[in-house]
Scaffold this motif. Structure first.
Motif, PDB file in Angstrom:
ATOM      1  N   GLN A  99       0.833  -1.206   0.000  1.00  0.00           N
ATOM      2  CA  GLN A  99       0.000   0.000   0.000  1.00  0.00           C
ATOM      3  C   GLN A  99       0.866   1.253   0.000  1.00  0.00           C
ATOM      4  O   GLN A  99       0.676   2.154  -0.792  1.00  0.00           O
ATOM      5  N   ASP A 100       1.841   1.281   0.901  1.00  0.00           N
ATOM      6  CA  ASP A 100       2.707   2.456   1.015  1.00  0.00           C
ATOM      7  C   ASP A 100       3.998   2.152   0.242  1.00  0.00           C
ATOM      8  O   ASP A 100       4.983   1.683   0.801  1.00  0.00           O
ATOM      9  N   GLY A 157       3.765   9.612  -5.097  1.00  0.00           N
ATOM     10  CA  GLY A 157       3.282   8.290  -4.667  1.00  0.00           C
ATOM     11  C   GLY A 157       3.042   7.370  -5.851  1.00  0.00           C
ATOM     12  O   GLY A 157       3.348   6.173  -5.799  1.00  0.00           O
ATOM     13  N   GLN A 161       4.865   3.788  -6.703  1.00  0.00           N
ATOM     14  CA  GLN A 161       4.185   2.505  -6.909  1.00  0.00           C
ATOM     15  C   GLN A 161       4.604   1.885  -8.241  1.00  0.00           C
ATOM     16  O   GLN A 161       4.726   0.665  -8.357  1.00  0.00           O
ATOM     17  N   GLU A 180      -3.569  -3.786  -1.133  1.00  0.00           N
ATOM     18  CA  GLU A 180      -4.114  -2.418  -1.262  1.00  0.00           C
ATOM     19  C   GLU A 180      -3.165  -1.539  -2.099  1.00  0.00           C
ATOM     20  O   GLU A 180      -2.733  -0.477  -1.654  1.00  0.00           O
ATOM     21  N   THR A 182      -3.453   0.493  -4.469  1.00  0.00           N
ATOM     22  CA  THR A 182      -3.818   1.833  -4.949  1.00  0.00           C
ATOM     23  C   THR A 182      -4.506   2.684  -3.892  1.00  0.00           C
ATOM     24  O   THR A 182      -4.833   3.834  -4.158  1.00  0.00           O
ATOM     25  N   SER A 183      -4.732   2.130  -2.701  1.00  0.00           N
ATOM     26  CA  SER A 183      -5.624   2.843  -1.786  1.00  0.00           C
ATOM     27  C   SER A 183      -5.017   4.114  -1.193  1.00  0.00           C
ATOM     28  O   SER A 183      -5.743   4.935  -0.646  1.00  0.00           O
ATOM     29  N   SER A 184      -3.681   4.302  -1.304  1.00  0.00           N
ATOM     30  CA  SER A 184      -3.128   5.545  -0.765  1.00  0.00           C
ATOM     31  C   SER A 184      -2.926   6.589  -1.878  1.00  0.00           C
ATOM     32  O   SER A 184      -2.304   7.621  -1.648  1.00  0.00           O
ATOM     33  N   GLN A 190      -4.870   6.169  -9.156  1.00  0.00           N
ATOM     34  CA  GLN A 190      -5.307   4.793  -8.851  1.00  0.00           C
ATOM     35  C   GLN A 190      -5.614   4.051 -10.136  1.00  0.00           C
ATOM     36  O   GLN A 190      -5.178   2.920 -10.346  1.00  0.00           O
TER      37      GLN A 190
END
Ligand SMILES: Nc1ncnc2c1ncn2[C@@H]1O[C@H](COP(=O)(O)OP(=O)(O)OP(=O)(O)O)[C@@H](O)[C@H]1O
Ligand SMILES: [Mg+2]
Length: 340
Positions: A99-100, A157, A161, A180, A182-184, A190
């Motif tokens: 996620q991160d 971000g 990713q 997760e 894409t959730s951040s 996203q």
């Protein structure tokens, strides 16, 4: 093990050490991820999704204890792997994106050096060759030229990713676990990252275990969906089965809670599921959803529901979901505790 299964988890239970003792996080989970398929794990926060991913990659917190179960990759028992074996397995066979993305990158390496290091840790490549491959990979994941000399703190971000995806695929794994992913990120980014993930999956023939609480996102990408509640899978089926005939009252409630673009125009309030998940460590018997379920029977409070096959690919763990659907209609919304 089914011939097509890459990853098979059988009756896995995991607990975390806490002051009152070990608290169960994952309870008797069984699932398979088949070659080249996308198996999505969905469920609300704390339902055990990440714990499953961490168990399958040997990255569980030292406070975690695998109480029982098997985790097989191509028939090989991952629980028997030790340090060096895990290093070989991670990256080369099973890769992960997080996620991160920024905190998953090494802060003291440029993204080019990070890729070169990861490539050389699994493949014999001379520096020049590894550098050329790193630049190709950065281009493949859509990172503009010139970014290769930057450090993670200098990147957005979305770019972090993209780097995470390049690192994950660089040693040609067969299974990618995306927790997760894409959730951040902003919603526009996203969509780009999701598209990239699917492109990489197709191009490299990957199987994907996608963890998300976002059913709208899952509906775009999954082949199979397993719904988790309080550490257990309560329903599993093909995407079509889960979306067109959800059988578990919890799955049905989740479907009511999907917020679509048309939601605003429908002028109805956003739905939610009333009540809450049992507090970790609190003793209870029977189905963990019974307290929130509008159609629970007395037996639901006593017995953990067994898995019931609805088709070759669809099963549900619920005693009362076979009650005649017609008898439920009309009362369903109210009795399921859907507010709004
Ligand atoms: N390192 C840890 N130490 C102690 N308890 C933990 C730890 N990690 C997770 N847990 C507990 O295990 C349970 C499952 O957590 P997990 O992170 O697997 O859920 P999740 O479904 O991934 O949630 P989220 O959607 O918030 O990421 C929760 O009750 C959580 O508090
Ligand atoms: Mg998680």
């Amino acid at each position: 093990m089914a011939p097509n299964a890459l990853l098979e988890i059988r009756h896995l239970s995991v607990s975390y050490f806490s002051t009152p003792g070990f608290l169960p996080a994952v309870r008797d989970i069984s699932l398979q991820v088949h070659k080249e398929e996308t198996h999505a794990l969905a469920g609300e926060t704390g339902s055990g999704k990440s714990t499953i991913a961490l168990a399958a990659t040997g990255l569980l917190d030292p406070r975690a204890k695998i109480e029982s179960g098997e985790i097989l990759y191509r028939g090989r028992d991952l629980r028997s792997l030790r340090g060096g074996d895990w290093k070989e397995m991670r990256g080369r066979e099973i890769a992960q994106i997080f996620q991160d993305a920024r905190s998953a990158l090494n802060p003291v390496l440029t993204i080019e050096d990070h890729l070169i290091e990861t490539l050389q840790s699994h493949q014999r490549r001379a520096n020049k060759e590894a550098k050329a491959r790193a630049l190709d990979l950065l281009q493949e994941v859509g990172i503009p030229g010139g970014h290769e000399k930057l450090y993670p703190f200098e990147l957005s971000g979305g770019i972090c990713q993209r780097v995470g995806i390049a690192l994950a695929i660089c040693n040609n794994p067969h299974l990618l676990i995306a927790d997760e992913p894409t959730s951040s990120l902003d919603s526009t980014i996203q969509a780009q990252i999701l598209e990239l993930l699917l492109l990489m999956k197709r191009r490299h023939g990957l199987a994907l275990m996608l963890i998300s609480h976002d059913l709208a996102l899952i509906s775009q990408v999954a082949d199979r969906i397993s719904i988790l509640y309080h550490g257990r899978i309560v329903e599993s089926g093909s995407k079509e089965e889960i979306f067109s005939s959800p059988a578990h009252p919890y799955t049905q409630s989740l479907m009511q809670c999907i917020v679509g673009l048309q939601h605003h125009s429908e002028m109805r309030p956003i739905a939610s599921i009333s009540g809450s998940v049992p507090v970790p460590g609190r003793q209870f018997s029977g189905c963990a959803f019974a307290q929130r379920c509008g159609i629970a029977l007395p037996e639901c409070q006593r017995t953990v529901p067994a898995r019931r096959e609805l088709s070759n690919t669809h099963w549900v763990a619920c005693i009362c979901s076979n009650i005649n659907q017609g008898a439920r209609d009309g009362q369903n919304r109210k009795r399921n505790g859907i507010e709004g």
